[in-house]
Every structure is written in structure tokens, then in C-alpha cells.
Enzyme design. Structure first.
Site, PDB file in Angstrom:
ATOM      1  CE  LYS A  34       3.057 -12.404   3.389  1.00  0.00           C
ATOM      2  NZ  LYS A  34       3.989 -13.535   3.436  1.00  0.00           N
ATOM      3  NE  ARG A 129      11.538 -15.385   4.473  1.00  0.00           N
ATOM      4  CZ  ARG A 129      10.416 -15.166   3.799  1.00  0.00           C
ATOM      5  NH1 ARG A 129      10.354 -14.220   2.880  1.00  0.00           N
ATOM      6  NH2 ARG A 129       9.343 -15.908   4.023  1.00  0.00           N
ATOM      7  CE1 TYR A 251       8.860  16.173 -14.866  1.00  0.00           C
ATOM      8  CE2 TYR A 251       7.401  14.389 -14.181  1.00  0.00           C
ATOM      9  CZ  TYR A 251       7.819  15.698 -14.072  1.00  0.00           C
ATOM     10  OH  TYR A 251       7.216  16.524 -13.194  1.00  0.00           O
ATOM     11  CG  MET A 299       4.375  11.839  -7.242  1.00  0.00           C
ATOM     12  SD  MET A 299       4.885  13.219  -6.193  1.00  0.00           S
ATOM     13  CE  MET A 299       6.664  13.092  -6.267  1.00  0.00           C
TER      14      MET A 299
HETATM   15  C1  LIG Z   1       3.379 -14.688   2.744  1.00  0.00           C
HETATM   16  C2  LIG Z   1       3.469 -16.064   3.221  1.00  0.00           C
HETATM   17  C3  LIG Z   1       2.643 -17.069   2.684  1.00  0.00           C
HETATM   18  C4  LIG Z   1       1.713 -16.852   1.519  1.00  0.00           C
HETATM   19  O1  LIG Z   1       2.446 -16.861   0.319  1.00  0.00           O
HETATM   20  P1  LIG Z   1       1.737 -16.710  -1.106  1.00  0.00           P
HETATM   21  O2  LIG Z   1       2.806 -16.920  -2.077  1.00  0.00           O
HETATM   22  O3  LIG Z   1       1.190 -15.318  -1.155  1.00  0.00           O
HETATM   23  O4  LIG Z   1       0.648 -17.719  -1.141  1.00  0.00           O
HETATM   24  C5  LIG Z   1       2.713 -18.339   3.248  1.00  0.00           C
HETATM   25  N1  LIG Z   1       3.561 -18.593   4.274  1.00  0.00           N
HETATM   26  C6  LIG Z   1       4.384 -17.657   4.787  1.00  0.00           C
HETATM   27  C7  LIG Z   1       5.299 -18.009   5.888  1.00  0.00           C
HETATM   28  C8  LIG Z   1       4.367 -16.370   4.281  1.00  0.00           C
HETATM   29  O5  LIG Z   1       5.195 -15.456   4.794  1.00  0.00           O
END
Ligand SMILES: *Cc1c(COP(=O)(O)O)cnc(C)c1O
Length: 360
Positions: A34, A129, A251, A299
Site C-alpha cells: 500500500k 478500527r 528561520y 521547505m
Molecule cells: C499496513 C498493514 C499491514 C502491514 O503492517 P506493517 O507494520 O507495515 O508490517 C498488515 N496488515 C494490514 C491490515 C495493514 O493495513
């Protein structure tokens, strides 16, 4: 051209996949790609991760991208369908989905896909969640088994604290309350659980961060698990200032020199994804020598202490993180985790990315 760039070491990606296999030899691997493979590039990472059994992404568009590039793996949509119109496409392309609420099941019933779908049925075991309540599992599973629109069912949950002292035992215990007389496949472990809790591995594991060579545990370096960093963020010094005691940098003048200080200005800033919150302990490599950040990140630029790096000059090499500077350490100095830093670079869309095979 601005000297800032990212290189992705495909050999390290393969090394890290092998670590997953060693830790979890009896499970199938669902590589989590992802967020553009945590900023490393979805398609290139998918190409270099083999053999794996599945790929998990967030959006249908990513799954389609993979199919259009010829990937025939099992592909899983991690949050399921956001819209009924996605279901027909997923069914045609053989894309599997999470289902985490009744509304999503109802969407499938309405869409009536021609080819039945494989579902990862997500249960809420304590993360609160996504997911169905565990107490309802028997009814839910029985109704889905009889639903002609549904093919394979995999039982799934996600841990809230696999990377924390409190661990996974409560959630694992909850998961065992799910009815599983049919011996459905189970998918639980993220990277932290893959490393720390073999009892959670079951049929599928879902490694994300560890594939990219960063640590799932804050305060712990990924090298402790023989993971190799995949992303290197490198730049150069583009200007040098010599300041006297009492003079400041950048800054807010947040760094005030206590003595004569040589300051390197580096082409990398928060708009590229370097964290603005980074404190002055944030390690930086200049000409292969470790030093640290100075002052507040701008930036497009940041400042580095080169007082003791005598050979540093305009054009000197800088590593913000990579093989020598651990992204986990930079994250520590910014009050965040490696995940966020890795994702931010590609999200900025400003940093050119190239792929190298570290072995060559
Ligand atoms: C992102 C995610 C993972 C992977 O998690 P990591 O901590 O990066 O290994 C596994 N399962 C679900 C449902 C996720 O959303």
C-alpha cells in the site's frame, strides 16, 4: 539538476523477503504494497518480490495497475470496497477484498458480481478500527458460506500492539473465539508479529515495513533483525556558511553557534518529505562521515554541521538516510516512525527515484 534523489536497492528488498520466509517458513506471504509500496514504487517492488503468494493494496486502482502490468498474484484490497461500482471490476479481474462491515456485504449482494468473490473477513479483536465483532462470527460466517456471490473466506484481524510491550495475547485470545469449524485460512501477523510472535503466523502473514528494511519497533534498529534498508535518500551540499559564536542559522534562529561553526546547506527540505520536526540530533552523513542537522528544516533546504568535516565542500555527498543513516534513527529524532518518513518522500512527488541492484 537539483542533486536530491532516492535510490531503491532491489537486492535488499529480496534480502528482506528472505528474512520473512525464514521467520515464517510455513505461512503464505501477502506482501503489503500500500501507499506506493511505502514510497518505494508499487510496480517495481512487485517485480522484485518473488516468490510471494499475494499482494495487499489499499485502492482498486492500485490492484488494476498490478493486473495491467501482468501480475497474476492474489491481490487483496485492505479496506474492502468503498463503492458498489468497484465490485464488478474486482470480480472480473479476480481481485480479492477485505469485508469489515455489513454495509460492504450488502454492497456485494446488490452488485451481484458474475464471478464469486474471495473475501478476507476482518474481525475487530481490539484495535477498534475496522472489523466485525467477534461474538457475531458464527452467524456471519454461516450466512457467507451459503452466499453464492462469495467464494473463499479467509479470517483476518489486525494487531494494535504487536510492536508494543502489551503485545498481542488479548487480541489473539479474542481471535480464537471466532467460529472456525470449517478450518478457514487465517491471516493475522504484520511485521512486528512476524518478528516477535510466531504463534500468530498461521496460514498467511502480511509483512509491510520489514520488507523495506525499516523497523516496526520504535527505538529498535532494523539491522538487529538483519533487515537491510531499501531506500537511500541522498543529496549534496549546495552552499557553505562560516559563522561565529553568537550567530544563528535559518528561520527562527533556532540554532545559535557556541563557537566558530561551518554550516553546510543541503538540497533537501520538508517539501521533499524530510521531517520539519527533526531535532538537531538527527544524523546526517557528509562525505561518508556522520554529523548532524542544525537549525530548522526549510521547505527546500536544511543545514548540517560540517565544522569537523574538513574536506566537505560544495558538491560533497550527503546521505539523509539509507545504508549508513538508519531511517529509524532519523524518525526517532522527529518523534515519528520510519513508516511516515518513507511514505512522505514519494508522496511529495518532487524527488526523482531510481532502482539499483545493490549486488552489482
Ligand atoms: C499496513 C498493514 C499491514 C502491514 O503492517 P506493517 O507494520 O507495515 O508490517 C498488515 N496488515 C494490514 C491490515 C495493514 O493495513
Amino acid at each position: 539538476m537539483r542533486p536530491l534523489s532516492v535510490s531503491i536497492d532491489t537486492q535488499s528488498l529480496k534480502n528482506n523477503l528472505n528474512i520473512v520466509k525464514k521467520l515464517s517458513p510455513n505461512s503464505k506471504i501477502m506482501a503489503v504494497l500500500k501507499a506506493n509500496a511505502y514510497g518505494h514504487g508499487l510496480i517495481e517492488c512487485a517485480r522484485n518480490l518473488y516468490p510471494i503468494d499475494g499482494i495487499a493494496v489499499l485502492n482498486l486502482s492500485e490492484a488494476i495497475d498490478l493486473r495491467e502490468h501482468g501480475f497474476e498474484h492474489k491481490i487483496l484490497l485492505l479496506e474492502g470496497f468503498f463503492d458498489q461500482s468497484e465490485i464488478g471490476i474486482a470480480s472480473r479481474m479476480g481481485i480479492d477484498s477485505v469485508a469489515h462491515c455489513h454495509e460492504q456485504i450488502e454492497m456485494i449482494n446488490q452488485a451481484k458480481p458474475k464471478k464469486p468473490l474471495n473475501l478476507h473477513l476482518k474481525f475487530n479483536t481490539g484495535m477498534n478500527r475496522l472489523g466485525f465483532p467477534v461474538h457475531d462470527s458464527a452467524n456471519l460466517i454461516n450466512s457467507l458460506i451459503q452466499n453464492p456471490l462469495i467464494n473463499e473466506i479467509t479470517l483476518m484481524t489486525h494487531f494494535a500492539n504487536a510492536d508494543e510491550a502489551s503485545g498481542i495475547s488479548d487480541q489473539l485470545n479474542q481471535f480464537h473465539h471466532i467460529q472456525n469449524e470449517l478450518n478457514l485460512e487465517r491471516s493475522l501477523a504484520n511485521s512486528a508479529a512476524i518478528i516477535k510472535y510466531p504463534e500468530s503466523h498461521y496460514d498467511w502473514v502480511r509483512p509491510g515495513i520489514m520488507l523495506y528494511g525499516a523497523s516496526p519497533f520504535s527505538g529498535t534498529n532494523a539491522s538487529e533483525f538483519k533487515l537491510q534498508p531499501v531506500m537511500s535518500l541522498t543529496s549534496e551540499i549546495i552552499a557553505i556558511q562560516e559563522i561565529n559564536a553568537g550567530e544563528s542559522v535559518g528561520y527562527g534562529s533556532s540554532f545559535i553557534a557556541k563557537k566558530k561553526t561551518r554550516v553546510g546547506v543541503v538540497a533537501c527540505g520538508y517539501a521533499d518529505g524530510y521531517p520539519r520536526q527533526a531535532n538537531s540530533k538527527s544524523p546526517i552523513l557528509v562525505n561518508h562521515k556522520q554529523t548532524h542537522l542544525l537549525g530548522r528544516v526549510s521547505m527546500d533546504m536544511l543545514y548540517v554541521d560540517i565544522t569537523d568535516i574538513f574536506d566537505a565542500k560544495i558538491g560533497s555527498s550527503v546521505e539523509l538516510w539509507g545504508k549508513n543513516i538508519s531511517v529509524d534513527e532519523v524518525a526517532e529524532c522527529s518523534g515519528t516512525v520510519g513508516y511516515e518518513l518513507l511514505c512522505a518522500i514519494s508522496a511529495s512527488k518532487r524527488v526523482p527515484m531510481r532502482y539499483v541492484d545493490g549486488k552489482k
